[in-house]
Write a protein that holds these residues in place. Structure first.
Motif, PDB file in Angstrom:
ATOM      1  N   UNK A 249       0.725  -1.422  -0.233  1.00 37.94           N
ATOM      2  CA  UNK A 249       0.137  -0.394  -0.022  1.00 37.94           C
ATOM      3  C   UNK A 249       1.105   1.539   0.225  1.00 37.94           C
ATOM      4  N   UNK A 250       2.146   1.073   0.615  1.00 35.53           N
ATOM      5  CA  UNK A 250       3.215   2.423   0.203  1.00 35.53           C
ATOM      6  C   UNK A 250       3.718   2.360  -0.197  1.00 35.53           C
ATOM      7  N   UNK A 251       4.147   2.913  -1.849  1.00 36.93           N
ATOM      8  CA  UNK A 251       5.159   2.613  -2.959  1.00 36.93           C
ATOM      9  C   UNK A 251       5.505   4.057  -3.761  1.00 36.93           C
ATOM     10  N   UNK A 252       6.477   4.156  -4.543  1.00 32.97           N
ATOM     11  CA  UNK A 252       6.679   4.807  -4.454  1.00 32.97           C
ATOM     12  C   UNK A 252       6.285   4.705  -5.816  1.00 32.97           C
ATOM     13  N   UNK A 253       7.044   3.916  -6.946  1.00 32.45           N
ATOM     14  CA  UNK A 253       6.497   3.498  -8.743  1.00 32.45           C
ATOM     15  C   UNK A 253       6.577   2.577  -8.381  1.00 32.45           C
ATOM     16  N   UNK A 254       6.096   2.156  -9.849  1.00 32.42           N
ATOM     17  CA  UNK A 254       5.078   0.948 -10.330  1.00 32.42           C
ATOM     18  C   UNK A 254       5.924  -0.160 -10.579  1.00 32.42           C
ATOM     19  N   UNK A 255       7.206  -0.223 -10.579  1.00 33.83           N
ATOM     20  CA  UNK A 255       8.549  -0.280 -10.892  1.00 33.83           C
ATOM     21  C   UNK A 255       8.899  -1.798 -10.441  1.00 33.83           C
ATOM     22  N   UNK A 256       9.302  -2.545 -10.559  1.00 34.87           N
ATOM     23  CA  UNK A 256      10.329  -4.268 -10.039  1.00 34.87           C
ATOM     24  C   UNK A 256      11.198  -3.623  -8.615  1.00 34.87           C
ATOM     25  N   UNK A 257      10.682  -4.210  -6.993  1.00 31.44           N
ATOM     26  CA  UNK A 257      11.610  -3.737  -6.773  1.00 31.44           C
ATOM     27  C   UNK A 257      12.458  -5.213  -6.228  1.00 31.44           C
ATOM     28  N   UNK A 258      13.912  -4.277  -5.558  1.00 32.06           N
ATOM     29  CA  UNK A 258      14.375  -5.297  -5.210  1.00 32.06           C
ATOM     30  C   UNK A 258      14.302  -6.508  -4.262  1.00 32.06           C
ATOM     31  N   UNK A 259      13.286  -5.790  -3.563  1.00 30.03           N
ATOM     32  CA  UNK A 259      13.082  -6.460  -2.200  1.00 30.03           C
ATOM     33  C   UNK A 259      12.417  -7.238  -2.463  1.00 30.03           C
ATOM     34  N   UNK A 260      11.406  -6.771  -3.626  1.00 28.93           N
ATOM     35  CA  UNK A 260      11.052  -8.118  -4.423  1.00 28.93           C
ATOM     36  C   UNK A 260      10.598  -9.683  -4.394  1.00 28.93           C
ATOM     37  N   UNK A 261      11.799  -8.903  -5.307  1.00 32.50           N
ATOM     38  CA  UNK A 261      12.871 -10.079  -6.343  1.00 32.50           C
ATOM     39  C   UNK A 261      13.779 -10.772  -4.901  1.00 32.50           C
ATOM     40  N   UNK A 262      13.905 -10.034  -4.456  1.00 34.62           N
ATOM     41  CA  UNK A 262      15.294 -10.612  -2.840  1.00 34.62           C
ATOM     42  C   UNK A 262      14.414 -11.831  -2.016  1.00 34.62           C
ATOM     43  N   UNK A 263      13.568 -11.642  -1.846  1.00 33.37           N
ATOM     44  CA  UNK A 263      12.159 -12.405  -0.780  1.00 33.37           C
ATOM     45  C   UNK A 263      11.575 -13.333  -1.200  1.00 33.37           C
ATOM     46  N   UNK A 264      11.193 -13.479  -3.308  1.00 31.08           N
ATOM     47  CA  UNK A 264      10.469 -13.906  -3.230  1.00 31.08           C
ATOM     48  C   UNK A 264      11.433 -14.987  -3.451  1.00 31.08           C
ATOM     49  N   UNK A 265      12.846 -14.561  -3.673  1.00 28.39           N
ATOM     50  CA  UNK A 265      13.744 -16.005  -4.770  1.00 28.39           C
ATOM     51  C   UNK A 265      14.050 -17.071  -3.428  1.00 28.39           C
ATOM     52  N   UNK A 266      13.722 -16.266  -1.977  1.00 27.72           N
ATOM     53  CA  UNK A 266      14.652 -17.038  -0.631  1.00 27.72           C
ATOM     54  C   UNK A 266      13.413 -17.687  -0.554  1.00 27.72           C
ATOM     55  N   UNK A 267      12.330 -17.269  -0.369  1.00 27.75           N
ATOM     56  CA  UNK A 267      10.450 -17.948  -0.469  1.00 27.75           C
ATOM     57  C   UNK A 267      10.851 -19.365  -1.637  1.00 27.75           C
ATOM     58  N   UNK A 268      11.111 -18.892  -2.682  1.00 28.33           N
ATOM     59  CA  UNK A 268      11.170 -20.141  -4.161  1.00 28.33           C
ATOM     60  C   UNK A 268      11.565 -21.276  -3.610  1.00 28.33           C
TER      61      UNK A 268
END
Ligand code: FAD
Length: 354
Positions: A249-268
Motif C-alpha cells: 500500500x506504500x510505494x513510490x513507483x510501479x517498477x519491479x523492486x529488489x526487495x520483492x525479488x530477493x524475498x521471493x527468491x528466498x521463498x522459492x
C-alpha cells in the motif's frame, strides 16, 4: 464519426464492457494507450473462490465464477484461442494455526475446500511442514492472450485507437460528448488507476496497491496444480510459472523492486526442491478501493460520463459479470447491484467538478 460509446482503456474492464455493448447492438470505439505494465497485463489470471487467512468465500462467488467461466469459454470459441483452464490449488499451510483455520472452516462448510489429497505425491518437489489442503475448482485465465486476440478483432472492425486519451480535448453537447472527430452518446472510463486523476471520478475512494511477480521456468512441477505457501506458483504453459504476489500500500513507483525479488527468491528456494530459472520480473498497480467493490455506473451530475473500474485484486472474475450488468443497465435501463453502483457515492461525486 458518430458512435454510441467511447470507452477509455482496453484492460479486462474495457474489453468486457465493449464486448457486451457490442452484443446488444451498440457501436463503440476504445482508446487505449497500451501501458506495458497495466494491472491486466501483469495479473496471474487466477479465479480463486476462497481467500484470506480465514478461508473466506470470495464475494458473490457462486454467481460470479460460473458467469466468468462461461464468458471465457464462449470467447475461446469466438476468438479461436485457449483462455481458461481449471486447476486445483494446493495450499501448503505455513503455520499450525493456518492448518487449524482450514480444518475449522472445513468442519463448518465444505464448499470449495477439501483435505482429500495425497500430500505425499508433492514431497519430491515441495518442502512443507504443516500438511496441506485443497481449494477447488479454481481457474487460470490467460489474460494476455485474451487482451491480444480481442485487440486484433477490434482492429479488424476499426473499433480501437491506440493512443493516449487527453481529458482536455473532451467537450459536451446536448446529450452527447465530442472527442476529436468522435461524437458519442456517452464516454465510459475503464482506464484503471488513471481514473483517480479524472475530473469526474477523482473523489471516489480509490486505494491502490502495488503487486509484483516473477516469471520462472521449472521442469519438475506438475502443471495441474497451483501451489500456495505464502506465495503462489501458477502454471502458465511450457513449464513457465507465475510467482507472486505482494500487496504494497506504500510505494513510490510501479517498477519491479529488489526487495520483492530477493524475498521471493528466498521463498522459492525454501519451497521448491528443484532448480528454477527467473525469466522476468513484473510489477503493476491494482485499481483497488477501500470498499473492495467495483465502481460501476454513470456520473450522477454529468450523465454522459460513466465509469467501470475498481476491480481491485479480482478483475478476472468481477469484470465479465459486472460488464454484462452495466451493458444491461446502459442499454435496457436494468438496475445495477447497489453495492457496485457509483450512485452510492452521489454526495461526493456531486461536489464541484473542476
Ligand atoms: C501483480 C498482480 C496480480 C494480479 N492477479 C490477479 C489475479 O490472479 N486474478 C484477478 O482476478 N485479478 C488479479 N489482479 C488484478 C487485476 O489485474 C485487475 O483487477 C484488473 O486487471 C483491472 O483491469 P482494468 O481493465 O480495470 O484496469 P487496467 O488493467 O489497468 O487497464 C486500464 C487500461 O486503460 C489504459 N489507459 C489508462 N489511461 C489511459 C489514457 N489516458 N488513455 C488511453 N488509455 C489509457 C491502460 O493502458 C490499460 O490498458 C492482479 C493485479 C496485479 C497487479
Amino acid at each position: 464519426m458518430k458512435i454510441d460509446y467511447l470507452i477509455i482503456g482496453q484492460g479486462i474492464s474495457g474489453s468486457f464492457l465493449s464486448y457486451y455493448l457490442n452484443k446488444k447492438g451498440k457501436s463503440f470505439i476504445i482508446i487505449d494507450n497500451n501501458k506495458p505494465n497495466s494491472a491486466s497485463k501483469v495479473a496471474s489470471g487466477l479465479i480463486n473462490p476462497i481467500t484470506g487467512r480465514r478461508y473466506v468465500k470470495t464475494w458473490m462467488i457462486e454467481t460470479i465464477m460460473p458467469f466468468a467461466v462461461g464468458a471465457y469459454k464462449f470467447l475461446e470459441t469466438e476468438l479461436n484461442v485457449d483462455l481458461i483452464k481449471k486447476k486445483t490449488i494446493v495450499d501448503f499451510f505455513t503455520t499450525p494455526q493456518m492448518k487449524t483455520a482450514f480444518e475449522d472452516r472445513l468442519a463448518n462448510d465444505t464448499s470449495y475446500i477439501s483435505k482429500e489429497i495425497d500430500t505425499f505425491k508433492f514431497t519430491p518437489n515441495i518442502n512443507f511442514a504443516f500438511d496441506a489442503g485443497t481449494i477447488l475448482p479454481s481457474y487460470i485465465v490467460d489474460i494476455n492472450s485474451f487482451l491480444d486476440s480481442y485487440k486484433q478483432k477490434l482492429h479488424q472492425n476499426n473499433q480501437i485507437i491506440e493512443t493516449n486519451f487527453e481529458e482536455s480535448l473532451l467537450s459536451f453537447g446536448t446529450n452527447c460528448i465530442f472527442y476529436k472527430d468522435i461524437k458519442a452518446s456517452k464516454i465510459i472510463f475503464c482506464d484503471g488507476i488513471t481514473s483517480a486523476n479524472n475530473k469526474w471520478f477523482k473523489n471516489l475512494p480509490f486505494s491502490f496497491n502495488k503487486g509484483e511477480a516473477l516469471l520462472i521456468k521449472n521442469d519438475s512441477l506438475d502443471i495441474n496444480f497451483v501451489y500456495k505457501q505464502g506465495i503462489s506458483i501458477l502454471p502458465i504453459g511450457n513449464n513457465n510459472f507465475w510467482v507472486g504476489s505482494s500487496y504494497q500500500w506504500n510505494f513510490e513507483d510501479d517498477a519491479p523492486s529488489d526487495a520483492f525479488y530477493n524475498k521471493t527468491i528466498l521463498q522459492l528456494q525454501n519451497m521448491l526442491t528443484s532448480n528454477f530459472l527467473v525469466e522476468n520480473h513484473l510489477a503493476a498497480i491494482r485499481p483497488a478501493n477501500i470498499e473492495r467493490r467495483p465502481f460501476v455506473g454513470l456520473h450522477p451530475i454529468e450523465k454522459n460520463v460513466g465509469i467501470f473500474n475498481g476491480m481491485g485484486a479480482k478483475g478476472c472474475s468481477l469484470a465479465p459479470y459486472f460488464a454484462h450488468e452495466f451493458a444491461n443497465n446502459l442499454v435496457d435501463k436494468k438496475p445495477l447491484n447497489p453495492l457496485v453502483d457509483v450512485a452510492r457515492f452521489t454526495k461526493i461525486l456531486s461536489q464541484e467538478i473542476n
